[in-house]
Design an enzyme around this catalytic site. Structure first.
Site, mmCIF file in Angstrom:
data_model
loop_
_atom_site.group_PDB
_atom_site.id
_atom_site.type_symbol
_atom_site.label_atom_id
_atom_site.label_comp_id
_atom_site.label_asym_id
_atom_site.label_seq_id
_atom_site.Cartn_x
_atom_site.Cartn_y
_atom_site.Cartn_z
ATOM 1 N N HIS A 152 -5.990 -21.502 10.159
ATOM 2 C CA HIS A 152 -7.319 -21.911 9.707
ATOM 3 C C HIS A 152 -8.046 -20.778 8.993
ATOM 4 C CE1 HIS A 152 -11.470 -23.285 9.674
ATOM 5 N NE2 HIS A 152 -11.781 -22.112 10.213
ATOM 6 N N ASP A 165 0.856 -1.182 0.000
ATOM 7 C CA ASP A 165 0.000 0.000 0.000
ATOM 8 C C ASP A 165 0.896 1.237 0.000
ATOM 9 O OD1 ASP A 165 0.994 0.271 2.543
ATOM 10 O OD2 ASP A 165 -0.893 -0.136 3.555
ATOM 11 N N SER A 166 0.289 2.399 -0.105
ATOM 12 C CA SER A 166 1.070 3.627 -0.254
ATOM 13 C C SER A 166 1.539 4.205 1.068
ATOM 14 C CB SER A 166 0.230 4.687 -0.973
ATOM 15 O OG SER A 166 -0.828 5.120 -0.128
ATOM 16 N N GLY A 167 0.966 3.709 2.184
ATOM 17 C CA GLY A 167 1.227 4.315 3.483
ATOM 18 C C GLY A 167 0.208 5.368 3.850
ATOM 19 N N GLY A 210 -11.546 4.110 0.299
ATOM 20 C CA GLY A 210 -12.614 4.803 0.998
ATOM 21 C C GLY A 210 -13.884 4.018 1.179
ATOM 22 N N CYS A 221 -13.836 -28.352 6.839
ATOM 23 C CA CYS A 221 -12.511 -27.817 6.512
ATOM 24 C C CYS A 221 -11.452 -28.903 6.660
ATOM 25 C CB CYS A 221 -12.182 -26.638 7.430
ATOM 26 S SG CYS A 221 -10.577 -25.869 7.107
ATOM 27 N N CYS A 242 -7.800 -28.044 11.512
ATOM 28 C CA CYS A 242 -9.027 -28.838 11.647
ATOM 29 C C CYS A 242 -8.753 -30.341 11.590
ATOM 30 C CB CYS A 242 -10.024 -28.435 10.565
ATOM 31 S SG CYS A 242 -10.709 -26.776 10.824
ATOM 32 N N CYS A 298 -8.078 -28.146 6.641
ATOM 33 C CA CYS A 298 -6.797 -27.506 6.930
ATOM 34 C C CYS A 298 -6.060 -28.252 8.040
ATOM 35 C CB CYS A 298 -6.999 -26.037 7.311
ATOM 36 S SG CYS A 298 -7.546 -25.757 9.016
ATOM 37 N N ASP A 350 -8.137 -7.519 0.351
ATOM 38 C CA ASP A 350 -7.240 -7.796 1.475
ATOM 39 C C ASP A 350 -7.862 -7.271 2.751
ATOM 40 O OD1 ASP A 350 -5.439 -5.245 2.715
ATOM 41 O OD2 ASP A 350 -6.595 -4.844 0.900
ATOM 42 N N GLN A 394 -11.221 7.380 -5.286
ATOM 43 C CA GLN A 394 -11.860 7.891 -4.082
ATOM 44 C C GLN A 394 -13.202 8.532 -4.464
ATOM 45 O OE1 GLN A 394 -11.201 7.453 -0.985
ATOM 46 N NE2 GLN A 394 -9.054 6.815 -0.860
#
Length: 374
Positions: free
Chosen positions: A338, A93-95, A219, A307, A312, A309, A269, A192
């Site tokens: 998990h 990301d840009s910060g 945003g 699941c 689990c 994983c 994300d 934005q």
């Protein structure tokens, strides 16, 4: 070479789509969820474990890496890939979000933002050019333009001025990128506009005219009602170019992922799955499960029967509850494993549903079992 987006399939009954983002560090199938590695690590997870759960791309954070370990260390290490021993794609990301959310005192001007470190109070200046310079040193595959993160709520005039400034900053960052970035790095523009459709449209038109390598929606998911987020998401996403990747920043709950992907988003994300894991909460096919609760004290079944994983397959709710309640690090590790596995597997199943033109059917089935209203 910079990234290239390849559209594979569009769902017949929604705007959901499957594609591949090609990068020098590997291909990323989309739609995809990206685990967040804020400070050069996805909290509690080793790189080997990230590979086990088939994470295709992870995030690094410009603000935090700039402050610690600092760019001198990052450059000497040869970039973030080598520093953390991760050979897959990285997005930074840009910060901007941290500058606006973590600093109590900041001064915004046309030049950039002067802020004080949340660590020691030292004063720093981030400009559009400085943000790209830092991301160059991190040497991420995908970089973000520096933007002003608009608070919610905000009045029309404030948002309008902010959007116009963000567009000017985007141009400055792009110019710097073209002259100074590594040839294998791509740069996304950020859209934005707050909760105002006309400002969102203006942001899309002027940002896309600069021809970035991809586009991010900023945003959203900043405290507004879910209905508002969905409205702006459904309005804005179709305005973006079809031949470039689309990224909805900061969403990670299953419902927000479904709504984003249904609108035509490719990437998302959030720190949510790792953060709630450290607080003793699991994301399961039947909804969130707060494993620290007393009712699981003698529950020797897996977190999620559906699941497969590592967590689990090997550990019970009773054992996980014990670990969490005595503050053992292993509890946070196993729950994080998990939660990330669950979301990545969900994305895999969503991609399959899109390929078979049954995205909406799959969404309805998932919501019913999870406890959401569709």
């Amino acid at each position: 070479m910079p990234i290239k987006y390849e559209l594979i399939k569009k769902d017949k009954y929604s705007n959901a789509r499957c594609g591949i983002i090609h990068t020098d560090h590997g291909d990323i199938p989309t739609p995809i969820f990206m685990p967040v590695g804020t400070k050069a690590t996805v909290k509690t997870m080793s790189v080997e474990e990230l590979k086990e759960i088939d994470a295709k791309i992870i995030l690094g954070n410009t603000y935090h890496l700039y402050l610690r370990p600092g760019m001198d260390i990052m450059k000497k290490a040869g970039g973030l890939h080598k520093f953390m021993n991760w050979n897959g794609p990285i997005l930074t990301d840009s910060g901007g979000f941290q500058v606006f959310s973590l600093s109590d005192t900041r001064d915004i001007s046309e030049k950039g933002v002067v802020f004080r470190s949340h660590i020691d109070g030292s004063k720093h200046l981030f400009t559009p050019e400085k943000s790209i310079e830092i991301q160059n040193d991190i040497h991420s595959d995908i970089m973000m333009s520096f933007d002003e993160c608009i608070p919610y709520p905000a009045d029309y005039k404030y948002v309008e001025n902010s959007v116009e400034r963000t567009i000017r900053w985007a141009k400055r960052g792009l110019d710097y990128h073209k002259k100074n970035s590594h040839k294998d790095q791509s740069l996304f523009g950020i859209i934005q506009g707050g909760m105002f459709e006309d400002l969102r449209k203006r942001s899309v038109e002027e940002t896309c005219a600069m021809d970035f390598d991809g586009y991010s929606l900023g945003g959203l998911s900043v405290g507004e009602p879910k209905e508002e987020m969905i409205r702006l998401l459904k309005y804005t996403t179709p305005l973006l170019p079809e031949d470039k990747p689309r990224y909805n920043m900061g969403v990670g709950s299953p419902d927000y992922l479904f709504e984003s992907f249904e609108a035509g988003i490719d990437m998302a994300d959030c720190v949510l799955p790792t953060r709630i894991a450290r607080n003793g909460t699991a994301i399961t096919s039947e909804g969130r499960l707060v494993v620290r609760n007393a009712k699981y004290k003698e529950d020797f079944t897996p977190l999620d029967h559906d699941c497969d994983c590592y967590t689990c397959r090997n550990y019970s709710r009773a054992y996980l509850r014990h670990l969490v309640n005595v503050n053992e690090i292993l509890g946070a590790r196993l729950l994080t494993y998990h939660n990330l596995y669950f979301l990545l597997k969900l994305c895999e199943n969503i991609r399959k549903a899109i390929m078979e033109d049954r995205f909406l059917e799959f969404k309805k089935e998932f919501y019913k079992k999870y406890g959401y209203e569709s």
